[in-house]
Design an enzyme around this catalytic site. Structure first.
Site, PDB file in Angstrom:
ATOM      1  N   ILE A  77      19.513   8.612  68.045  1.00  0.00           N
ATOM      2  CA  ILE A  77      18.940   7.750  67.615  1.00  0.00           C
ATOM      3  C   ILE A  77      18.823   6.516  68.701  1.00  0.00           C
ATOM      4  CG2 ILE A  77      19.267   5.581  65.909  1.00  0.00           C
ATOM      5  CD1 ILE A  77      20.831   8.179  63.727  1.00  0.00           C
ATOM      6  N   LYS A 114      21.172   6.626  78.412  1.00  0.00           N
ATOM      7  CA  LYS A 114      20.226   6.550  77.115  1.00  0.00           C
ATOM      8  C   LYS A 114      19.418   5.311  77.556  1.00  0.00           C
ATOM      9  CE  LYS A 114      23.187   8.873  74.154  1.00  0.00           C
ATOM     10  NZ  LYS A 114      23.703   9.230  72.784  1.00  0.00           N
ATOM     11  N   ASN A 132      31.453  13.887  61.321  1.00  0.00           N
ATOM     12  CA  ASN A 132      32.517  13.325  62.349  1.00  0.00           C
ATOM     13  C   ASN A 132      33.531  12.158  61.462  1.00  0.00           C
ATOM     14  OD1 ASN A 132      31.432  14.212  64.209  1.00  0.00           O
ATOM     15  ND2 ASN A 132      29.093  13.050  64.619  1.00  0.00           N
ATOM     16  N   LYS A 158      25.389  27.260  45.917  1.00  0.00           N
ATOM     17  CA  LYS A 158      26.587  27.158  46.783  1.00  0.00           C
ATOM     18  C   LYS A 158      27.050  28.641  47.437  1.00  0.00           C
ATOM     19  CE  LYS A 158      32.165  26.823  45.835  1.00  0.00           C
ATOM     20  NZ  LYS A 158      32.910  26.863  45.305  1.00  0.00           N
ATOM     21  N   ASP A 164      25.676  15.633  65.962  1.00  0.00           N
ATOM     22  CA  ASP A 164      24.844  15.984  66.668  1.00  0.00           C
ATOM     23  C   ASP A 164      23.686  17.005  66.331  1.00  0.00           C
ATOM     24  OD1 ASP A 164      25.169  13.694  68.737  1.00  0.00           O
ATOM     25  OD2 ASP A 164      26.951  14.794  69.465  1.00  0.00           O
ATOM     26  N   PHE A 192      27.882   3.351  71.630  1.00  0.00           N
ATOM     27  CA  PHE A 192      28.891   3.401  71.463  1.00  0.00           C
ATOM     28  C   PHE A 192      29.238   4.606  72.213  1.00  0.00           C
ATOM     29  CE2 PHE A 192      32.403   0.616  69.782  1.00  0.00           C
ATOM     30  CZ  PHE A 192      30.933  -0.963  69.106  1.00  0.00           C
TER      31      PHE A 192
HETATM   32  N1  CTP Z   1      24.084   8.725  69.173  1.00  0.00           N
HETATM   33  C1  CTP Z   1      22.870   8.568  68.287  1.00  0.00           C
HETATM   34  N2  CTP Z   1      21.820   9.586  67.839  1.00  0.00           N
HETATM   35  C2  CTP Z   1      22.332  10.495  68.027  1.00  0.00           C
HETATM   36  C3  CTP Z   1      23.748  10.590  68.672  1.00  0.00           C
HETATM   37  C4  CTP Z   1      24.760   9.680  69.110  1.00  0.00           C
HETATM   38  O1  CTP Z   1      22.140   7.262  68.007  1.00  0.00           O
HETATM   39  N3  CTP Z   1      22.203  11.895  67.742  1.00  0.00           N
HETATM   40  C5  CTP Z   1      24.483   7.083  70.030  1.00  0.00           C
HETATM   41  C6  CTP Z   1      26.337   7.115  69.049  1.00  0.00           C
HETATM   42  O2  CTP Z   1      26.068   6.119  67.668  1.00  0.00           O
HETATM   43  C7  CTP Z   1      26.483   6.248  70.179  1.00  0.00           C
HETATM   44  C8  CTP Z   1      25.982   6.727  71.751  1.00  0.00           C
HETATM   45  O3  CTP Z   1      24.949   7.116  70.914  1.00  0.00           O
HETATM   46  O4  CTP Z   1      26.505   5.058  70.551  1.00  0.00           O
HETATM   47  C9  CTP Z   1      26.705   8.220  72.016  1.00  0.00           C
HETATM   48  O5  CTP Z   1      27.428   8.791  70.947  1.00  0.00           O
HETATM   49  P1  CTP Z   1      28.947  10.076  71.254  1.00  0.00           P
HETATM   50  O6  CTP Z   1      28.672  10.183  70.191  1.00  0.00           O
HETATM   51  O7  CTP Z   1      29.728   9.472  72.232  1.00  0.00           O
HETATM   52  O8  CTP Z   1      27.572  10.749  72.368  1.00  0.00           O
HETATM   53  P2  CTP Z   1      26.874  11.616  72.393  1.00  0.00           P
HETATM   54  O9  CTP Z   1      25.698  11.169  72.759  1.00  0.00           O
HETATM   55  O10 CTP Z   1      26.419  12.374  71.075  1.00  0.00           O
HETATM   56  O11 CTP Z   1      26.732  12.805  73.480  1.00  0.00           O
HETATM   57  P3  CTP Z   1      28.763  14.119  73.136  1.00  0.00           P
HETATM   58  O12 CTP Z   1      28.512  14.539  71.539  1.00  0.00           O
HETATM   59  O13 CTP Z   1      27.706  14.663  74.213  1.00  0.00           O
HETATM   60  O14 CTP Z   1      29.222  12.736  73.952  1.00  0.00           O
END
Ligand code: CTP
Length: 407
Positions: free
Chosen positions: A320, A354, A218, A302, A292, A336
């Site tokens: 997490i 969550k 990301n 490779k 995700d 966040f």
């Molecule tokens: N987060 C996490 N673990 C993951 C994905 C997200 O702990 N595997 C946490 C991020 O650190 C953030 C929050 O969840 O605090 C929201 O993350 P975000 O990427 O905005 O949302 P997602 O839950 O992944 O949903 P989407 O990607 O569909 O927006």
């Protein structure tokens, strides 16, 4: 959504600082220090000794601070004719940087034969001193005695640093760099709202390897998470940072654990929460941009290009934050949400899904890579819009809000 009418957030930075500059080659570093202090929103009034003017001009300091510089005890521009009283009266603190060996000796004896020393003697606010001198002068028993006396008089000594000196020697005596001084000044004046609490923060982006040279990731600089870690440490918390790869320096007094993949970040977070015995009074702030999905398989070699379509199988990673929030003795969890559209609606949906007491909503376009951000806090009481500000400032306001919620 309900808009909170009485947000409890206030400014948590040092407001007004008198910066005293004495005569030493490190006076050139004071120029950068003024620039950083002003950038941090601090109102800086520069006072120089005449010896300092031999090293750097008042014009430079005036241009950087945006205010006339005071040097002379008999300056008539202060209406009551008493600059030594007037200048420190409105200050939250005085910082002398650099402080020469001679100036330190003057402070010990309470001498007041120039504007800066008179101002220090007449002060009604904390005094911080950043020594800068040659190694032998620093090690001299007279200087060491003087430093001991200043500490006994409740004057804070910042530094000195060790390293190469202008005189060619190597050792203790260099003035701390401007950034380090700013961090120490900030820490000094930050109320210890999180004393006795443990804070675990994830920051940066994870890297999910496709093969030894390619990965899914990301976009995240890690700046927001690192700023929160620094602010939490400044507020007296015991801080652990679990960080994906970033180019940032680990903040002062923060334990750093690096975690490359979502899986290793998950393990690092869970094992820390278990070993440090996190309780509901402790805090978990999930700032990391966690991938995700991970490739279903990571190729050991490779992957060679071919003309046919390459299909990548992806498996979902553990969330997490959601896992931590659902622990039996879960810490206070802050999420966040970086969105590109429907910001508040998506953020609130995530907060509820969550089971978080608090989520920070920000637009991906404003947050990513920048030193500044504009965020909105969402909790059960509604929406709290924070001002557009430096991430360091947002970090403080966010933690102040968390501390209030935990009261
Ligand atoms: N987060 C996490 N673990 C993951 C994905 C997200 O702990 N595997 C946490 C991020 O650190 C953030 C929050 O969840 O605090 C929201 O993350 P975000 O990427 O905005 O949302 P997602 O839950 O992944 O949903 P989407 O990607 O569909 O927006």
């Amino acid at each position: 959504m309900q808009k909170n009418k009485s947000p409890v957030l206030g400014k948590l930075v040092l407001g007004k600082l008198v910066l005293g500059i004495t005569g030493g080659i490190a006076a050139y570093k004071a120029a950068e220090l003024v620039r950083l202090l002003v950038k941090a929103g601090i109102d800086v009034q520069v006072v120089m000794t005449s010896a300092a003017c031999q090293f750097i001009t008042p014009v430079t300091m005036q241009a950087l601070s945006g205010k006339p510089v005071f040097i002379d005890m008999w300056d008539s521009s202060i209406s009551n004719g008493m600059p030594h009283i007037e200048l420190s009266r409105n200050a939250d603190a005085i910082l002398v940087a650099p402080a020469s060996a001679d100036f330190i000796a003057k402070l010990v004896h309470g001498r007041a034969d120039d504007l800066l020393s008179a101002l220090c003697l007449a002060r009604d606010c904390p005094l911080l001193v950043a020594p800068a001198m040659n190694k032998q002068m620093w090690e001299n028993p007279a200087t060491q005695r003087n430093i001991k006396q200043l500490k006994a008089d409740d004057i804070s000594i910042l530094g000195p640093d060790s390293g190469e000196q202008a005189c060619g020697e190597v050792g203790l005596g260099r003035m701390l760099e401007a950034e380090a001084l700013l961090a120490l000044v900030n820490a000094h004046f930050t109320p210890k709202l999180l004393a006795g609490k443990r804070v675990l923060i994830t920051a940066g982006a994870t890297l999910e390897m496709i093969d030894p040279v390619r990965a899914i990731t990301n976009l995240s600089s890690g700046k927001m998470g690192y700023a929160i870690a620094q602010a939490a440490a400044d507020m007296g918390a015991e801080v652990t940072l679990v960080s994906g790869a970033t180019a940032l320096a680990v903040p002062n007094h923060v334990k750093n654990i690096s975690a490359t993949s979502a899986q290793s970040m998950y393990q690092a977070v869970m094992s820390n929460i278990a070993t440090l015995k996190f309780e509901p009074k402790d805090i978990f702030i999930s700032v990391a941009a966690v991938a995700d999905y991970s490739p279903a398989q990571t190729s050991a070699q490779k992957i060679k290009k071919s003309k046919s379509l390459l299909t990548l199988g992806l498996v979902p990673n553990k969330d997490i934050l959601a896992e931590v929030a659902s622990l039996p003795n879960a810490p206070f969890c802050v999420g966040f949400a970086a969105e590109t559209e429907n910001l508040l609606e998506y953020a609130e949906t995530k907060r509820k899904a969550k089971k978080l007491p608090l989520i920070v909503a920000n637009l991906a376009s404003q947050a990513m890579g920048s030193d500044e951000n504009q965020v909105t806090l969402l909790d059960k009481n509604g929406v709290h819009v924070l001002p557009h500000a430096q991430k360091s400032e947002i970090a403080k306001l966010l933690l102040q809000h968390v501390a209030n919620m935990l009261l």
